[in-house]
Design an enzyme around this catalytic site. Structure first.
Site, PDB file in Angstrom:
ATOM      1  N   GLU A 109     -20.950 -21.024 -41.362  1.00  0.00           N
ATOM      2  CA  GLU A 109     -21.178 -19.575 -41.390  1.00  0.00           C
ATOM      3  C   GLU A 109     -20.936 -19.038 -42.796  1.00  0.00           C
ATOM      4  O   GLU A 109     -20.016 -19.472 -43.484  1.00  0.00           O
ATOM      5  CB  GLU A 109     -20.208 -18.920 -40.391  1.00  0.00           C
ATOM      6  CG  GLU A 109     -20.486 -17.461 -40.122  1.00  0.00           C
ATOM      7  CD  GLU A 109     -19.560 -16.889 -39.044  1.00  0.00           C
ATOM      8  OE1 GLU A 109     -19.428 -17.490 -37.967  1.00  0.00           O
ATOM      9  OE2 GLU A 109     -18.962 -15.830 -39.317  1.00  0.00           O
ATOM     10  N   ASP A 111     -20.554 -15.290 -44.538  1.00  0.00           N
ATOM     11  CA  ASP A 111     -20.300 -13.913 -44.063  1.00  0.00           C
ATOM     12  C   ASP A 111     -20.166 -12.834 -45.105  1.00  0.00           C
ATOM     13  O   ASP A 111     -19.387 -13.007 -46.049  1.00  0.00           O
ATOM     14  CB  ASP A 111     -18.896 -13.877 -43.423  1.00  0.00           C
ATOM     15  CG  ASP A 111     -18.870 -14.323 -42.017  1.00  0.00           C
ATOM     16  OD1 ASP A 111     -19.875 -14.234 -41.352  1.00  0.00           O
ATOM     17  OD2 ASP A 111     -17.769 -14.754 -41.602  1.00  0.00           O
ATOM     18  N   GLU A 113     -18.777  -8.925 -44.660  1.00  0.00           N
ATOM     19  CA  GLU A 113     -18.272  -7.921 -43.713  1.00  0.00           C
ATOM     20  C   GLU A 113     -17.831  -6.688 -44.498  1.00  0.00           C
ATOM     21  O   GLU A 113     -17.010  -6.801 -45.414  1.00  0.00           O
ATOM     22  CB  GLU A 113     -17.086  -8.465 -42.913  1.00  0.00           C
ATOM     23  CG  GLU A 113     -17.499  -9.516 -41.898  1.00  0.00           C
ATOM     24  CD  GLU A 113     -16.345  -9.975 -41.029  1.00  0.00           C
ATOM     25  OE1 GLU A 113     -16.523 -10.034 -39.798  1.00  0.00           O
ATOM     26  OE2 GLU A 113     -15.271 -10.271 -41.587  1.00  0.00           O
TER      27      GLU A 113
END
Ligand SMILES: *[C@@H]1O[C@H](CO)[C@@H](O)[C@H](O)[C@H]1NC(C)=O
Ligand SMILES: *[C@@H]1O[C@H](CO)[C@@H](O)[C@H](O)[C@H]1NC(C)=O
Length: 296
Positions: A109, A111, A113
């Site tokens: 993953e 990411d 955010e």
């Protein structure tokens, strides 16, 4: 005599190598395509609104639900780009995410955010990398602009050599392939792109101290630029795994150039508020891949 000229040849080769690797380029700019071409809603599709023939969308968060979307295809390597305008005003407690993820248990993953805040207080951009199901590699920065005022580009360049996080054209993080020193690198699990907007007021803003103020709902994040420039693994995975053919595999995308390293250092010095690599209370021994990170 012979050994001196040999040495010259070696020096020239080293110089050529250095010059060619120093000629890095910024990833290609994405073009605008309608949302529906590459994406579908993942959940609460009624909380997504479409504008301008699907070239722009808005995600809504209210006290009943957030929402999210995902790419139709899965990709192995490429450059993945999204333009986002974050929730304006009092966005405390909300999280807007943009990430790539594989769909298995030992998942990979990559990411982004975006942690909201009270009106006038700065967003935090948290990034993370999971390989083979292992994450815990958070870095946090403040942005050098207000991400709620305009659209900005958030992108990931992912090839066999490095994974780079960009904000507009500025590299804010590099995760190099450190397989040679025993760190897993995402290389064989196709990923989908996801984005979502949800309530996370148990941790997002000042560690959960600031709660979402539902009187300000709905919270709205706006998106455009739904182009995807990756190797679609569902079409032919063998082809995607074959290196060296696509633009993002080429030499100039295997390492950052001197100017890009300068920008990255600038982000480190001025905007970084947390880096797991330097967190000795959490990691008494520096994680192996951070050796590479320190070279920045
Ligand atoms: C929100 O604002 C406070 C006060 O300026 C700051 O300490 C914090 O890092 C900001 N961002 C988040 C997501 O908590
Ligand atoms: C998939 O790609 C490989 C490598 O380029 C090629 O040899 C093979 O024929 C392709 N298969 C299909 C079904 O297109």
């Amino acid at each position: 005599m012979a050994s001196t000229s040999c040495l010259h040849v070696v020096l020239v080769l080293v110089l050529c190598f250095f010059l060619s690797t120093a000629m890095a380029a910024a990833p290609r700019k994405a073009i605008n395509v309608p949302f529906q071409k590459n994406y579908v809603p993942t959940w609460a599709g009624d909380h997504i609104k479409y504008f301008n023939g699907g070239n722009e969308i808005q995600l809504y968060l209210d006290k009943y639900s957030g929402t999210g979307f995902q790419s139709r295809g899965s990709y192995l390597f490429g450059h993945f780009n999204m333009q986002i305008k974050m929730v304006p005003g009092d966005s405390a407690g909300t999280v807007t995410a943009f990430y790539l993820s594989s769909q298995n248990t030992e998942h990979d993953e990559i990411d982004f955010e975006f942690l909201g805040n009270r009106t006038g207080q700065p967003y935090i951009l948290q990034t993370n990398v999971f390989t083979g199901g292992k994450g815990d590699r958070e870095q946090r920065i403040y942005l050098w602009f207000d991400p709620t005022k305009d659209y900005h580009y958030y992108s990931v360049l992912w090839n066999l050599y490095q994974t780079v996080f960009f904000v507009d054209d500025v590299p804010i993080r590099v995760f190099k392939n450190s397989k040679d020193i025993g760190v897993r690198y995402p290389f064989n699990q196709p990923m989908k792109l996801y984005s979502s907007l949800w309530n996370a007021d148990d941790w997002a803003t000042r560690g959960g101290l600031e709660k979402t103020n539902w009187a300000n709902a709905p919270f709205i994040a706006a998106y455009r630029g739904f182009h995807i420039d990756g190797c679609e693994a569902s079409t032919n995975e063998t082809f995607c795994a074959t290196q060296g053919r696509r633009w993002w595999d080429q030499n100039e995308f295997r390492n950052l150039d001197a100017k890009q390293y300068d920008r990255l250092r600038w982000v480190r010095e001025r905007y970084t508020i947390y880096n797991y690599c330097t967190d000795r209370s959490r990691y008494p021994t520096m994680p192996a891949e951070c050796q590479r990170d320190r070279d920045v």
